[in-house]
Design a protein around this motif. Structure first.
Motif, PDB file in Angstrom:
ATOM      1  N   ILE A  66       0.863  -1.182   0.000  1.00 35.94           N
ATOM      2  CA  ILE A  66       0.000   0.000   0.000  1.00 35.94           C
ATOM      3  C   ILE A  66       0.898   1.229   0.000  1.00 35.94           C
ATOM      4  CG2 ILE A  66      -1.642   1.367   1.355  1.00 35.94           C
ATOM      5  CD1 ILE A  66      -2.756  -1.244   2.466  1.00 35.94           C
ATOM      6  N   THR A  67       0.707   2.109  -0.983  1.00 33.07           N
ATOM      7  CA  THR A  67       1.400   3.395  -0.987  1.00 33.07           C
ATOM      8  C   THR A  67       0.529   4.388  -0.233  1.00 33.07           C
ATOM      9  OG1 THR A  67       2.555   2.975  -3.067  1.00 33.07           O
ATOM     10  CG2 THR A  67       2.267   5.277  -2.431  1.00 33.07           C
ATOM     11  N   ASP A  68       0.971   4.749   0.965  1.00 31.32           N
ATOM     12  CA  ASP A  68       0.160   5.638   1.813  1.00 31.32           C
ATOM     13  C   ASP A  68       0.843   6.982   2.062  1.00 31.32           C
ATOM     14  OD1 ASP A  68       2.134   4.526   3.391  1.00 31.32           O
ATOM     15  OD2 ASP A  68       0.830   4.210   5.134  1.00 31.32           O
ATOM     16  N   ILE A  69       1.858   7.306   1.243  1.00 33.67           N
ATOM     17  CA  ILE A  69       2.414   8.669   1.230  1.00 33.67           C
ATOM     18  C   ILE A  69       2.826   8.963  -0.200  1.00 33.67           C
ATOM     19  CG2 ILE A  69       4.712   7.842   1.869  1.00 33.67           C
ATOM     20  CD1 ILE A  69       3.079  11.218   2.858  1.00 33.67           C
ATOM     21  N   ASP A  70       2.311  10.077  -0.728  1.00 31.05           N
ATOM     22  CA  ASP A  70       2.491  10.370  -2.151  1.00 31.05           C
ATOM     23  C   ASP A  70       1.979  11.789  -2.387  1.00 31.05           C
ATOM     24  OD1 ASP A  70       2.659   9.078  -5.096  1.00 31.05           O
ATOM     25  OD2 ASP A  70       0.809  10.248  -4.964  1.00 31.05           O
ATOM     26  N   ILE A 206      11.258   3.794  -5.082  1.00 32.55           N
ATOM     27  CA  ILE A 206      12.095   3.170  -4.059  1.00 32.55           C
ATOM     28  C   ILE A 206      11.253   2.447  -3.005  1.00 32.55           C
ATOM     29  CG2 ILE A 206      12.234   5.165  -2.502  1.00 32.55           C
ATOM     30  CD1 ILE A 206      15.151   2.816  -3.443  1.00 32.55           C
ATOM     31  N   GLU A 207       9.998   2.879  -2.829  1.00 33.30           N
ATOM     32  CA  GLU A 207       9.135   2.234  -1.838  1.00 33.30           C
ATOM     33  C   GLU A 207       9.016   0.736  -2.105  1.00 33.30           C
ATOM     34  OE1 GLU A 207       5.372   4.128  -1.918  1.00 33.30           O
ATOM     35  OE2 GLU A 207       6.097   6.062  -1.200  1.00 33.30           O
ATOM     36  N   CYS A 208       8.713   0.379  -3.370  1.00 31.44           N
ATOM     37  CA  CYS A 208       8.488  -1.037  -3.687  1.00 31.44           C
ATOM     38  C   CYS A 208       9.781  -1.836  -3.618  1.00 31.44           C
ATOM     39  CB  CYS A 208       7.839  -1.169  -5.067  1.00 31.44           C
ATOM     40  SG  CYS A 208       6.074  -0.776  -5.068  1.00 31.44           S
ATOM     41  N   THR A 213      11.938  -6.355  -0.926  1.00 32.98           N
ATOM     42  CA  THR A 213      13.109  -7.066  -0.417  1.00 32.98           C
ATOM     43  C   THR A 213      12.995  -7.319   1.091  1.00 32.98           C
ATOM     44  OG1 THR A 213      14.284  -4.948  -0.256  1.00 32.98           O
ATOM     45  CG2 THR A 213      14.676  -6.263  -2.219  1.00 32.98           C
ATOM     46  N   CYS A 214      12.382  -6.390   1.812  1.00 33.21           N
ATOM     47  CA  CYS A 214      12.171  -6.607   3.245  1.00 33.21           C
ATOM     48  C   CYS A 214      11.275  -7.823   3.496  1.00 33.21           C
ATOM     49  CB  CYS A 214      11.544  -5.378   3.883  1.00 33.21           C
ATOM     50  SG  CYS A 214      12.685  -4.009   4.133  1.00 33.21           S
ATOM     51  N   CYS A 215      10.241  -7.971   2.678  1.00 33.88           N
ATOM     52  CA  CYS A 215       9.259  -9.028   2.894  1.00 33.88           C
ATOM     53  C   CYS A 215       9.661 -10.359   2.262  1.00 33.88           C
ATOM     54  CB  CYS A 215       7.890  -8.612   2.345  1.00 33.88           C
ATOM     55  SG  CYS A 215       7.142  -7.193   3.177  1.00 33.88           S
ATOM     56  N   HIS A 233       7.980   2.567 -13.550  1.00 35.05           N
ATOM     57  CA  HIS A 233       8.021   2.072 -12.175  1.00 35.05           C
ATOM     58  C   HIS A 233       8.822   0.778 -12.036  1.00 35.05           C
ATOM     59  CE1 HIS A 233       6.939   1.692  -8.025  1.00 35.05           C
ATOM     60  NE2 HIS A 233       6.222   0.597  -8.213  1.00 35.05           N
ATOM     61  N   HIS A 234       8.458  -0.249 -12.795  1.00 37.95           N
ATOM     62  CA  HIS A 234       9.147  -1.528 -12.633  1.00 37.95           C
ATOM     63  C   HIS A 234      10.569  -1.481 -13.186  1.00 37.95           C
ATOM     64  CE1 HIS A 234       5.072  -3.794 -12.137  1.00 37.95           C
ATOM     65  NE2 HIS A 234       5.467  -3.173 -11.038  1.00 37.95           N
TER      66      HIS A 234
END
Length: 469
Positions: A66-70, A206-208, A213-215, A233-234
């Motif tokens: 979820i992108t919750d800052i933009d 950079i968010e994705c 990678t974290c998940c 994006h990708h």
């Protein structure tokens, strides 16, 4: 199993990194507004994919962010006179409601950008240390596109073509117009986080990279998203992630097809832009899901009244075939070769149109078996009916279909009579027939038909459905 890989532009045999396990990341929504039909397309496509992978025995970890800052979130919150948190929480709740109505199962993990700012900053620092990013001193950080040797490989484009055809923002702080932002310095009053480059917030791309990678680790099996995300994006995700880790980012890239409305691109300017909830106000959610499932996930979908009508008729065929059948708890082996053919279709890049054609054949055999059962008292014939019906429910369920009670679906729709009133007339008709008053029985049938209620007689009794012709 073969999956079409956007990166190689070919179907490839799917071989997970870790046998028996699949790690899949799908780009989710930027939660500043209600989800639209394009979002529904991606939601349902990857819901079917994750369901089927699990059906094939894989242990799936499905992550959708979820992108919750933009920038859009900041603007919309200001327009609404509410906080960013209030806006995003409200939109996330609405998104979950919409996907639930479309029978979309929740992903296993749903990371939010605001929950991974520390990891985002850490990845940017690595990119700076390796020379792939730079901070010009204005609070922003940019990625050096030309530093990454294989930039453009996902979209098969070279940098000179991008430079000549791109609409790039003029920014005196960039070394190259193609460079993109990793960290945005905050303007006065904006939501921000403390970083080595000053107060600011993450760039979208950079968010994705950080969340995936974290998940899922530095390299994972499948990355999916909508048709408009391949560039930039990708492409930017690949550049960031592979530069930071020195490892291949994703093995298989998958992209869902676009949604067109009456054969035109969905657009607010054309007045053909629909949110999921607007559509579901007019149409049964499973009908909408069927329309989305009936096309191959990579194909464009045409959302039009005729297409929805055809989807409704198809589902009615399925549910009519199932209506009134008492299903056994289980069957040891499914009848015929339907399961094998269904699996073969889905193993071929999740070919849902072919899989549904198998189910239509199954419906035809089920209807034939029901007719034979009504003409015979043979217990084997009744067992065949139950087995075929259970197989239809089971295979349909893999696609997220046929999960409702048949009577509930078939009776759905606006009618003036309540269920009790309709059932009372059915009882009165049965009594009239028993008394051989066929004129009265016909009158009751015709009276109900005039109000959109069609009666269907069988050995099990009389059932009713709403006439949608």
């Amino acid at each position: 199993m073969q999956i079409y890989n956007t990166l190689t532009r070919t179907k490839e045999v799917f071989t997970p990194i870790e046998p028996g396990k699949v790690r899949m990341y799908v780009c989710g929504m930027t939660v500043y507004d209600f989800c639209h039909l394009g979002h529904a397309r991606v939601m349902v496509a990857f819901d079917v994919i994750s369901r089927y992978l699990r059906h094939r025995g894989y242990d799936v970890t499905y992550v959708r962010n979820i992108t919750d800052i933009d920038d859009k979130i900041l603007r919309r919150a200001e327009e609404n006179g509410e906080s960013i948190g209030e806006l995003t929480e409200r939109m996330i709740d609405a998104m979950h409601e919409d996907e639930g109505r479309l029978f979309v199962q929740r992903p296993d993990q749903e990371p939010r950008a605001t929950g991974h700012v520390a990891e985002i900053i850490a990845m940017i620092e690595v990119l700076i240390d390796k020379g792939f990013a730079y901070a010009p001193g204005n609070g922003d950080v940019y990625y050096r596109v030309r530093k990454f040797e294989n930039y453009g490989k996902l979209n098969n484009r070279n940098l000179d073509e991008m430079r000549s055809g791109a609409r790039v923002e003029v920014d005196e702080h960039k070394e190259d117009p193609l460079d993109f932002v990793l960290w945005k310095g905050a303007k006065p009053g904006e939501a921000s986080w403390t970083s080595p480059w000053g107060e600011g917030r993450p760039g979208w791309h950079i968010e994705c990279s950080a969340m995936s990678t974290c998940c899922l680790g530095n390299t994972f099996d499948i990355h999916g998203g909508g048709p408009d995300l391949t560039f930039p994006h990708h492409e930017n995700e690949i550049a960031q992630s592979e530069a930071a880790t020195g490892q291949r980012y994703v093995n298989t890239w998958m992209h869902a097809g676009a949604v067109r409305v009456d054969s035109e691109k969905m657009s607010k300017s054309l007045g053909n832009f629909f949110t999921i909830r607007e559509v579901l106000e007019q149409h049964d959610p499973e009908v909408v899901r069927f329309l989305l499932v009936a096309s191959h996930y990579r194909s464009a979908i045409n959302y039009a009244p005729d297409a929805l009508g055809d989807a409704r008729k198809s589902l009615e065929r399925f549910y009519t075939a199932l209506d009134g059948i008492k299903l056994p708890a289980e069957i040891e082996v499914g009848p015929g070769d339907y399961a094998a053919r269904f699996t073969a279709a889905m193993d071929d890049d999740f070919n849902t149109p072919e899989a549904l054609s198998v189910l239509f054949e199954l419906v035809r055999e089920l209807n034939r078996a029901r007719k034979e059962a009504e003409q015979s008292d043979a217990s084997t014939t009744s067992a065949d009916v139950a087995g075929l019906a259970l197989e239809l429910k089971r295979l349909g369920g893999i696609l997220g279909l046929l999960t409702q009670e048949p009577a509930a679906f078939l009776k759905g729709g606006a009618v003036d009579l309540s269920d009790d009133e309709i059932n009372a007339r059915i009882t009165a008709r049965a009594e009239a027939k028993k008394a051989r008053d066929f004129a009265e029985a016909d009158r009751i049938r015709d009276e109900l038909a005039a109000q959109g209620i069609i009666l269907k007689d069988s050995r099990e009794g009389t059932h009713w459905v709403v006439d949608r012709s």
